[in-house]
Write an enzyme that holds these catalytic residues in place. Sequence first.
Site, short mmCIF file in Angstrom:
data_model
loop_
_atom_site.label_atom_id
_atom_site.label_comp_id
_atom_site.label_asym_id
_atom_site.label_seq_id
_atom_site.Cartn_x
_atom_site.Cartn_y
_atom_site.Cartn_z
N SER A 110 0.99 -1.06 -0.24
CA SER A 110 -0.13 0.01 0.09
C SER A 110 1.00 1.15 0.04
CB SER A 110 -0.89 -0.07 1.29
OG SER A 110 -1.68 1.34 1.54
N TYR A 133 -3.01 -0.93 10.14
CA TYR A 133 -2.82 -1.28 8.67
C TYR A 133 -1.50 -0.92 8.02
CZ TYR A 133 -4.08 -1.59 3.79
OH TYR A 133 -4.11 -2.07 2.16
#
Length: 252
Positions: A127, A140
């Site tokens: 990400s 995350y």
Amino acid sequence: MPKILVTGCSSGFGLAIAQTFLSEGWDVVATMRTPQSDLLPANDRLKILALDVTSAESIEKAVDNAGPIDALVNNAGVGMLNVLEGAEMAKIRELFETNVFGAMAMTKVVLPQMRERASGVIVNVSSSVTIKPLPALSVYSASKAALNAFTESLALEAALFGIRAKLVLPGSAPTTSFGKNAVGRMGMDIPEPYGAFVHDYLTSLRSGTEFTTPEDVAEAVWRAVTEPDAPKKIPAGADAQTWFREAGHPVA
């Protein structure tokens, strides 16, 4: 024909990756926790298998059924949209089991066959929040940062045997698809002292962001797999590319 195994193909990025490689003539092994035969058109080059990346038994069975593969895409992942104070430690560990340990376990099982053939590509879908820190994504982001470090070191080990390891870093994804797989979903369980801040931030993000599409990610994975000289880290989506440039990273 070359063969690719993709994890997390029930929706979003994984489904688009499988579709792209099928359209380009590859043999595709699309895996998901609960196989759904209607997600992809029937094709002699397609195999849909059950796979839970948190289960060693499930991994071994799926890889055995897949047969020799030329590329592995570790795409399966879960999200957590919450501040640290609102995140239960049990849920944090669940997230790391999928996002980090699941990718490691898949790679560990597939590596021997690639090493024996002295070829192969491993692509881990990370990400771009590891490039641009964002609030309410601390847990995350930590899982994806761990995946980045793992992949970059793995690349040095795998290169000894002609194997490439790459990272694809998507930008902001629409929150609807992210939330379906989220351990802590948007607006849920946010501690009251953070509530207004998180709400205002997400509102501003949604209004000014050009979201990364599944097709953007599939295109980036295609580059990572098929271009031997592709960058080690490939941003997927216009917002990810912008964040890379702002952080001083070249975008090739």
